[in-house]
Design a protein around this motif. Structure first.
Motif, PDB file in Angstrom:
ATOM      1  N   ASN A   6       0.838  -1.180   0.000  1.00  0.00           N
ATOM      2  CA  ASN A   6       0.000   0.000   0.000  1.00  0.00           C
ATOM      3  C   ASN A   6       0.877   1.234   0.000  1.00  0.00           C
ATOM      4  O   ASN A   6       1.812   1.351   0.783  1.00  0.00           O
ATOM      5  N   SER A   7       0.594   2.172  -0.888  1.00  0.00           N
ATOM      6  CA  SER A   7       1.452   3.345  -1.024  1.00  0.00           C
ATOM      7  C   SER A   7       1.503   4.178   0.235  1.00  0.00           C
ATOM      8  O   SER A   7       2.455   4.922   0.472  1.00  0.00           O
ATOM      9  N   ALA A   8       0.490   4.051   1.074  1.00  0.00           N
ATOM     10  CA  ALA A   8       0.487   4.844   2.306  1.00  0.00           C
ATOM     11  C   ALA A   8       1.375   4.241   3.374  1.00  0.00           C
ATOM     12  O   ALA A   8       1.605   4.852   4.401  1.00  0.00           O
ATOM     13  N   THR A   9       1.869   3.024   3.166  1.00  0.00           N
ATOM     14  CA  THR A   9       2.690   2.390   4.186  1.00  0.00           C
ATOM     15  C   THR A   9       4.044   1.951   3.647  1.00  0.00           C
ATOM     16  O   THR A   9       4.775   1.246   4.304  1.00  0.00           O
ATOM     17  N   SER A  11       6.826   3.569   3.012  1.00  0.00           N
ATOM     18  CA  SER A  11       8.049   4.269   3.379  1.00  0.00           C
ATOM     19  C   SER A  11       7.929   4.745   4.805  1.00  0.00           C
ATOM     20  O   SER A  11       6.952   4.511   5.482  1.00  0.00           O
ATOM     21  N   GLY A  12       8.952   5.433   5.279  1.00  0.00           N
ATOM     22  CA  GLY A  12       8.930   5.903   6.657  1.00  0.00           C
ATOM     23  C   GLY A  12       9.862   5.073   7.503  1.00  0.00           C
ATOM     24  O   GLY A  12      10.809   4.481   7.016  1.00  0.00           O
ATOM     25  N   GLY A  16       6.942   1.298  10.119  1.00  0.00           N
ATOM     26  CA  GLY A  16       5.820   1.788   9.339  1.00  0.00           C
ATOM     27  C   GLY A  16       4.864   2.694  10.079  1.00  0.00           C
ATOM     28  O   GLY A  16       3.822   3.072   9.543  1.00  0.00           O
ATOM     29  N   PRO A  18       4.716   6.039  11.131  1.00  0.00           N
ATOM     30  CA  PRO A  18       4.253   7.337  10.624  1.00  0.00           C
ATOM     31  C   PRO A  18       3.250   7.216   9.477  1.00  0.00           C
ATOM     32  O   PRO A  18       2.224   7.897   9.451  1.00  0.00           O
ATOM     33  N   ASN A  19       3.520   6.347   8.523  1.00  0.00           N
ATOM     34  CA  ASN A  19       2.612   6.186   7.402  1.00  0.00           C
ATOM     35  C   ASN A  19       1.343   5.447   7.800  1.00  0.00           C
ATOM     36  O   ASN A  19       0.292   5.649   7.205  1.00  0.00           O
ATOM     37  N   ALA A  22      -0.927   8.137   8.948  1.00  0.00           N
ATOM     38  CA  ALA A  22      -1.544   8.860   7.841  1.00  0.00           C
ATOM     39  C   ALA A  22      -2.678   8.052   7.229  1.00  0.00           C
ATOM     40  O   ALA A  22      -3.732   8.601   6.878  1.00  0.00           O
ATOM     41  N   LEU A  23      -2.473   6.743   7.098  1.00  0.00           N
ATOM     42  CA  LEU A  23      -3.513   5.896   6.534  1.00  0.00           C
ATOM     43  C   LEU A  23      -4.719   5.820   7.460  1.00  0.00           C
ATOM     44  O   LEU A  23      -5.864   5.834   7.010  1.00  0.00           O
ATOM     45  N   GLN A 128      -7.465   0.101  10.634  1.00  0.00           N
ATOM     46  CA  GLN A 128      -6.253   0.909  10.516  1.00  0.00           C
ATOM     47  C   GLN A 128      -5.921   1.601  11.837  1.00  0.00           C
ATOM     48  O   GLN A 128      -4.744   1.792  12.175  1.00  0.00           O
TER      49      GLN A 128
END
Length: 292
Positions: A6-9, A11-12, A16, A18-19, A22-23, A128
């Protein structure tokens, strides 16, 4: 089937977190709810009432009493609730309860989760929030069980979240007397969710399901299981909850038929990894990074 990050997770930091935050915020915003942990007596009682409504039991005898939920929070677990705004104020639209399981520093057990606003993304938002809470406390995986005959839950767990069915449990709870499960046997599928990677699966296993290779027939006379090399597809009824009400005996026949397919497949080393939109499980060998 290839897991897709998932693009929201993707990186960081290594865990995982911080992302994941955001998710969690984005999914709640998309669903139109506010998700938060619940600690107070009144809030926990409202969650207990919500679960009673979902499982169709009297509020005086909820499936998950508020005293139990409060004790789980006191023991280090968490009750998450998703609230939607209405004319009379906030009311729960979804809720979930998580506790730490062995090994305590890595694994979280999701005790129960439910959402009433199907298709709005409330359930995804609650999961989430659970994921973020678990990652912040050092967990890397989350486990829970669900009824394998409920196809919409299978698709949510295996495709939307990217979990993998790790074990098939026969009549796990014994007889159940709530308004949803009454009269059936309580087989459950345990799933394991990799919290760090946050993977989802984009392809639909119906796309490569073979036209032939029928292994056995379902109680409705149609194919129940299809086999092609090291892949197995297994069908479930369109709506087992409605079927239990209309024809309990037929629903139980489906239970036994699917149980036989799954127990034999799991003994062989196959695992449930996806669910098609039209109600077919895909069972494959576990992903290479998983250990038996």
């Amino acid at each position: 089937m290839t897991p897709v990050t998932n693009s929201a997770t993707g990186s960081g930091t290594a865990d995982g977190t911080p992302n994941a935050g955001a998710l969690a915020k984005g999914s709640a915003r998309t669903a139109g709810v506010t998700v938060r942990t619940v600690h107070d007596v009144a809030g926990i009682r409202a969650v207990a009432d919500f679960f009673a409504d979902v499982w169709q039991t009297p509020r005086a005898t909820p499936p998950y009493p508020s005293e139990l939920l409060h004790s789980l929070v006191h023991a280090g677990g968490a009750v998450h609730a998703a609230y939607s705004a209405g004319p009379s104020g906030e009311r729960p639209a979804g809720a979930a309860v998580a506790v730490f399981g062995p090994p305590a520093e890595r694994d979280v057990y999701s005790f129960v989760a439910a959402a009433t606003a199907s298709g709005r993304g409330v359930g995804f938002a609650v999961k989430q929030a659970q994921r973020l809470w678990a990652l912040e406390r050092g967990a890397t995986t989350m486990r829970w069980t669900f009824d394998p005959l409920v196809g919409r839950n299978a698709r949510f767990n295996l495709v939307k979240l990217g979990a993998v069915g790790s074990e098939y449990l026969v009549d796990f709870y014994g007889p159940m007397t709530d308004g949803v499960n009454n009269g059936d046997e309580s087989d459950r599928l345990t799933v394991v969710w990799d919290l760090v990677s946050g993977t989802t699966r984009e392809d639909d296993p119906a796309e490569d399901r073979p036209a032939a290779g029928v292994v056995c027939r379902a109680p409705d006379g149609g194919p129940l299981a299809l086999r092609a090399a090291d892949r197995l597809w297994c069908r479930v009824p369109e709506d087992v909850v409605a079927l239990r009400t209309a024809d309990p005996a037929l629903a139980l026949d489906w239970r036994h038929a699917v149980r036989e397919v799954f127990t034999e497949a799991y003994a062989e080393g196959l695992r449930a990894t996806a669910m098609s939109r039209d109600g077919w499980y895909l069972l494959t060998r576990p992903f290479p990074e998983e250990k038996e």
